[in-house]
Motif scaffolding. Structure first.
Motif, mmCIF file in Angstrom:
data_model
loop_
_atom_site.group_PDB
_atom_site.id
_atom_site.type_symbol
_atom_site.label_atom_id
_atom_site.label_comp_id
_atom_site.label_asym_id
_atom_site.label_seq_id
_atom_site.Cartn_x
_atom_site.Cartn_y
_atom_site.Cartn_z
ATOM 1 N N ASN A 100 -30.788 -6.717 12.077
ATOM 2 C CA ASN A 100 -29.552 -5.807 12.740
ATOM 3 C C ASN A 100 -28.167 -6.902 12.608
ATOM 4 O OD1 ASN A 100 -30.115 -3.232 13.064
ATOM 5 N ND2 ASN A 100 -30.832 -3.751 15.057
ATOM 6 N N LEU A 102 -24.630 -7.894 10.765
ATOM 7 C CA LEU A 102 -23.651 -6.937 10.310
ATOM 8 C C LEU A 102 -23.258 -7.471 9.029
ATOM 9 C CD1 LEU A 102 -20.816 -6.948 13.289
ATOM 10 C CD2 LEU A 102 -22.769 -5.568 12.964
ATOM 11 N N SER A 103 -23.332 -6.614 7.988
ATOM 12 C CA SER A 103 -23.205 -6.794 6.640
ATOM 13 C C SER A 103 -21.809 -7.294 6.387
ATOM 14 C CB SER A 103 -23.693 -5.536 5.599
ATOM 15 O OG SER A 103 -22.929 -4.547 6.056
ATOM 16 N N ARG A 104 -21.582 -7.781 5.044
ATOM 17 C CA ARG A 104 -20.343 -8.399 4.969
ATOM 18 C C ARG A 104 -19.625 -9.175 5.769
ATOM 19 N NH1 ARG A 104 -17.569 -3.463 1.387
ATOM 20 N NH2 ARG A 104 -19.296 -2.007 1.769
ATOM 21 N N THR A 105 -20.278 -9.710 6.453
ATOM 22 C CA THR A 105 -19.780 -10.670 7.614
ATOM 23 C C THR A 105 -20.813 -11.994 7.444
ATOM 24 O OG1 THR A 105 -19.481 -8.594 8.888
ATOM 25 C CG2 THR A 105 -19.387 -10.863 10.050
ATOM 26 N N GLU A 109 -20.204 -15.661 11.421
ATOM 27 C CA GLU A 109 -19.490 -14.751 12.209
ATOM 28 C C GLU A 109 -20.571 -13.691 13.050
ATOM 29 O OE1 GLU A 109 -15.318 -13.794 10.352
ATOM 30 O OE2 GLU A 109 -17.117 -13.562 9.144
ATOM 31 N N LEU A 113 -20.766 -13.181 17.253
ATOM 32 C CA LEU A 113 -20.445 -11.905 18.107
ATOM 33 C C LEU A 113 -20.754 -11.922 19.621
ATOM 34 C CD1 LEU A 113 -19.424 -9.322 16.749
ATOM 35 C CD2 LEU A 113 -21.937 -8.497 16.745
ATOM 36 N N PRO A 114 -21.700 -12.534 20.053
ATOM 37 C CA PRO A 114 -21.840 -12.293 21.628
ATOM 38 C C PRO A 114 -20.771 -13.023 22.205
ATOM 39 C CG PRO A 114 -23.913 -12.963 20.526
ATOM 40 C CD PRO A 114 -22.932 -12.859 19.520
ATOM 41 N N ILE A 116 -17.767 -13.652 21.369
ATOM 42 C CA ILE A 116 -16.335 -12.829 21.557
ATOM 43 C C ILE A 116 -16.584 -11.957 22.757
ATOM 44 C CG2 ILE A 116 -15.343 -10.915 20.304
ATOM 45 C CD1 ILE A 116 -16.138 -11.732 17.605
ATOM 46 N N ARG A 161 -27.897 -15.907 16.734
ATOM 47 C CA ARG A 161 -27.148 -15.095 17.651
ATOM 48 C C ARG A 161 -27.494 -14.753 18.911
ATOM 49 N NH1 ARG A 161 -26.529 -9.258 15.018
ATOM 50 N NH2 ARG A 161 -28.458 -8.873 15.919
ATOM 51 N N MET B 1 -12.320 -9.219 25.622
ATOM 52 C CA MET B 1 -12.028 -9.710 24.308
ATOM 53 C C MET B 1 -10.510 -9.469 24.037
ATOM 54 S SD MET B 1 -14.180 -7.397 21.366
ATOM 55 C CE MET B 1 -13.603 -7.579 19.711
ATOM 56 N N ASN B 5 -7.889 -11.027 18.343
ATOM 57 C CA ASN B 5 -9.293 -11.181 17.567
ATOM 58 C C ASN B 5 -9.614 -9.567 17.217
ATOM 59 O OD1 ASN B 5 -11.251 -12.907 16.720
ATOM 60 N ND2 ASN B 5 -12.694 -11.661 18.030
ATOM 61 N N ARG B 16 -12.153 -3.836 4.035
ATOM 62 C CA ARG B 16 -13.601 -3.776 3.524
ATOM 63 C C ARG B 16 -13.745 -2.592 2.464
ATOM 64 N NH1 ARG B 16 -17.327 -4.736 8.420
ATOM 65 N NH2 ARG B 16 -16.616 -7.000 8.435
ATOM 66 N N ARG B 311 -24.973 1.672 13.598
ATOM 67 C CA ARG B 311 -25.785 0.635 14.020
ATOM 68 C C ARG B 311 -25.036 -0.452 14.439
ATOM 69 N NH1 ARG B 311 -31.176 -1.317 11.887
ATOM 70 N NH2 ARG B 311 -31.906 0.778 10.879
ATOM 71 N N GLU B 312 -23.924 -0.750 13.766
ATOM 72 C CA GLU B 312 -22.952 -1.963 13.932
ATOM 73 C C GLU B 312 -22.532 -1.767 15.580
ATOM 74 O OE1 GLU B 312 -19.453 -2.508 11.826
ATOM 75 O OE2 GLU B 312 -18.399 -3.192 13.594
ATOM 76 N N VAL B 315 -25.587 -2.807 17.766
ATOM 77 C CA VAL B 315 -25.734 -4.186 17.832
ATOM 78 C C VAL B 315 -24.551 -4.762 18.881
ATOM 79 C CG1 VAL B 315 -25.652 -6.189 16.641
ATOM 80 C CG2 VAL B 315 -26.523 -4.418 15.528
ATOM 81 N N VAL B 319 -25.371 -6.994 22.226
ATOM 82 C CA VAL B 319 -24.941 -8.068 22.507
ATOM 83 C C VAL B 319 -23.828 -8.521 23.580
ATOM 84 C CG1 VAL B 319 -25.795 -9.159 20.307
ATOM 85 C CG2 VAL B 319 -23.263 -8.503 20.595
ATOM 86 N N GLY B 320 -23.649 -7.191 24.165
ATOM 87 C CA GLY B 320 -22.667 -7.398 25.394
ATOM 88 C C GLY B 320 -21.285 -6.710 25.120
#
Ligand SMILES: Nc1ncnc2c1ncn2[C@@H]1O[C@H](COP(=O)(O)OP(=O)(O)OP(=O)(O)O)[C@@H](O)[C@H]1O
Ligand SMILES: [Mg+2]
Lengths: 273, 405
Positions: A100, A102-105, A109, A113-114, A116, A161, B1, B5, B16, B311-312, B315, B319-320
């Motif tokens: 899991n 993130l693709s193209r990242t 990065e 993620l966490p 951020i 991560r 956040m 950003n 993309r 799915r992103e 995720v 992670v919060g």
């Protein structure tokens, strides 16, 4: 009720019932369990026995239908969604079977993620993410995208991560499910080191008894209940096992090379300032 | 956040799928472009009308022979013989709000100078006419009161007439023929442009009203009075006393209709302003329909994006990320789409409006206000149409989202 301050995780007759129309699925039927800080626990059991359901509750992604869950002596059964998100962010790290990422990242990065969502300023974020990548031995792959990494490397990025916000507990649902045996041991090596060297509590779900032997304690599930809960005798130490396995390091590296050639458009992104 | 950003992430996500983002923005680009271009046309028209009204003079009060009763029997002002120079003098004498008043007698005239021949209108008046209408001469002078009293054959030319008859010569002092009579050109007026009605005010010859009455039109009455009040308020206040005075002088019994009508500059301005504003609004709202269509395009693509990235989202939540984090991420993506589209649309609109101006010779006026409104509107479209997809993303269950194939 027995008080044990060293227990980071305490479950008290936890039930989880899913409603599928008329049908009720009892995924967990009264699970009582304590996991102490610094433990390395493997959860085993047949398919459908409730392992993932338990992990979701431990990971604060879901709440029990009945019963209580204390994480660090805080009852999460009644917490709001935002409070749960905060706990996931600060106290927990997740590793998934499908990585899991993130693709193209870039890997960096992904690892960031966490941080951020923890509101950490950018400079500090990069520093922490690099540190985490170095801890899993991928300091040199920071700019690679997931498609340019092997499965084992992707899972290591996922572990980085999970570590980046310095959690107390790492939860891994079949982290080696998609990996070959040597790579699986490498992943277990990383988890064992984190557990030993940094006192991180690790809970993994696995189907493979071989993998479970790297843990300290094995809990077996059947039909939503704990059937057996015991110490591992003759615990395996991945650091010692690895040299005895045929090395795939070179093949692994070649494979990664190949992949980056296959996708020429996916050149590594420039490092964010 | 932090916002910066999130904004950066949104740009990355949009980059993309460049083609898709571009196509999605096209709707907004066309919408904003159309709004800017059409509003600039409407405002160009509005500006022309305002210019026309200003060219009436200052605090102008306009009196015309004829009935203006809507739906009633309407007689042409040419048939009414009751308005006279005596009325002009009576108004000046008895209505204190009126500072100046000048008569106007209209006629058509064939004008000849050497081999040039021009058909135009001639307006007979007194010298103060040019003062009332703030219309100075660019060369020479207007005729004098003595010339009016003696009904002399002198005239002042509008620029259109002057340009036509005298290509390179100085017209002042030259003799032209109006009909069969010779007239001396005393001066040439400055250009005044179009009137509110859209006709060329410079295509006209001005002469003493006495001369026009006796020698050209062969009448003893006048058709219009151009007056000027002491202040803007006075112009409105003067309407009532003028009406009363003229009714008395024309011996109109109570209950009978006026045989004249009085208009003030501000009335004309209000009316014309209203009409052109309605036009601008109409054009703008037709154009903004396409903005709406653009918004629906954004919503569509955001819904697709939420599904694709389920799915992103899972995720991020694991992670919060809180619901608000996810929601603002997608909302900002939608707003970024509409904002970038809106900015490009503004440029397209500017280019479009100058193309219309150049090639169709329509007056256009770009107002920063219209640009600001269009920009704000496109952001609002992004928020409005991005809200539902973003909400949908935020409400996803993290476990199911993580399991999504
Ligand atoms: N969202 C859901 N809705 C309905 N039933 C569910 C849901 N999630 C899990 N279940 C059911 O709950 C039971 C336990 O599922 P769970 O995923 O915890 O099993 P597992 O032990 O992780 O199995 P596996 O080893 O195959 O991953 C199963 O019978 C499953 O069908
Ligand atoms: Mg499972």
């Amino acid at each position: 009720m027995e008080q044990n301050t060293a227990a980071v995780i305490r479950l008290e007759s936890v039930h989880k019932t899913y409603h599928l129309g008329e049908v009720q699925v009892h995924a967990l039927r009264g699970v009582t369990l304590q996991i102490r800080s610094g433990e390395f626990v493997a959860i085993m059991g047949a398919s459908g026995s409730g392992k993932s359901t338990l992990m979701n509750i431990l990971g604060c992604l879901d709440r029990p239908t009945k019963g209580h869950y204390w994480l660090d002596d805080a009852d999460i059964s009644h917490m709001s969604k935002n409070e749960l998100a905060r706990i996931r962010n600060r106290k927990l790290g997740f590793v998934f079977q499908q990585f899991n990422l993130l693709s193209r990242t870039s890997a960096l990065e992904n690892v960031e993620l966490p941080t951020i969502y923890a509101g950490i300023p950018p400079a500090e974020r990069h520093k922490r993410a690099r540190e985490a990548l170095e801890r899993v031995g991928l300091g040199d792959r920071a700019e690679h995208h997931p498609s340019q990494l092997s499965g084992g490397q992707q899972q290591r990025v996922a572990i980085a991560r999970a570590l980046v916000n310095h959690p107390q507990i790492v939860l891994a649902d079949e982290p080696t499910g998609n990996l070959d045996s040597r790579t699986s041991v490498e992943i277990m090596d990383i988890l064992q080191r984190l557990n030993e060297e940094e006192g991180l509590t690790v809970v993994i779900v696995t189907h493979e008894p071989d993998i479970a032997r790297y843990a300290m304690r094995a809990i077996e599930f059947r039909d939503g209940k704990i059937r057996r809960d015991q110490e591992i005798e003759e615990r395996q130490i991945a650091r010692e096992v690895l040299p005895t396995l045929p090395s795939l390091e070179d093949a692994d590296a070649e494979e990664a090379e190949e992949e980056s050639k296959v996708a020429p458009g996916e050149s590594p992104a420039k490092a964010p300032a | 956040m932090d916002f910066v950003n999130t904004f950066r992430l949104a740009l990355l996500a949009l980059a993309r799928n460049k083609l898709r983002s571009a196509l999605t923005m096209l709707g907004i680009i066309i919408g904003v472009g159309a709004v800017i271009a059409t509003v600039s046309i409407g405002q160009g028209a509005e500006y022309l009308v305002q210019q026309g009204i200003q060219s009436m003079g200052t605090n102008a009060v306009f009196i015309a022979a004829g009935s203006n009763r809507p739906g009633g029997l309407r007689m042409g002002s040419w048939a009414i013989k009751t308005l006279t120079m005596d009325d002009v003098q009576a108004i000046l004498r008895e209505v204190p709000m009126i500072r100046e008043a000048a008569p106007a007698v209209m006629g058509r005239a064939q004008v000849v100078y050497q081999n040039q021949n021009w058909s135009t209108s001639i307006l007979g008046t007194t010298p103060n006419y040019f003062e009332i209408r703030s219309w100075p001469a660019q060369s020479g002078v207007a005729f004098s009161q003595e010339e009016v009293d003696l009904a002399e054959n002198v005239c002042v030319l509008g620029t259109t007439v002057a340009n036509f008859l005298f290509a390179n010569e100085n017209p002042v002092g030259k003799i032209i023929r109006i009909g069969t009579l010779p007239f001396r050109v005393d001066g040439v007026l400055e250009s005044k442009g179009q009137s509110v009605m859209g006709d060329d005010q410079d295509d006209r010859i001005f002469a003493p009203y006495t001369t026009v009455q006796k020698k050209i039109a062969g009448i003893t009455w006048i058709q219009f009075i151009n007056a000027s009040a002491v202040s803007p308020e006075a112009s409105q206040a003067a309407v009532q006393p003028i009406t009363a005075l003229l009714r008395e002088r024309h011996r109109i019994h109570p209950g009978e209709d006026d045989d004249f009508f009085v208009r003030t500059q501000s009335e004309v301005a209000d009316l014309a302003g209203q009409t052109s504003r309605v036009m601008t609004l109409l054009l703008g709202s037709v154009a903004s329909v396409s903005l709406l269509v653009g918004g629906i395009g954004i919503m569509n693509i955001m819904l697709v994006s939420v599904t694709e990235r389920t799915r992103e989202i899972g995720v991020r939540m694991a992670v919060g990320a809180t619901e608000q984090d996810v929601q603002s991420q997608f909302l900002i993506e939608a707003v970024t789409l509409s904002m970038v589209g809106g900015s490009i649309g503004i440029m397209v609109g500017l280019v479009g409006s100058s193309v219309i101006n150049k090639f169709l010779a329509w007056p256009t006026l770009i107002s920063p206000k219209a640009m600001l409104i269009a920009a704000m509107f496109s952001v609002a479209v992004g928020i409005f149409f991005g809200f539902y997809p973003a909400r949908k993303a935020a409400q996803l269950d993290p476990i199911e989202a993580l399991r999504y194939e």
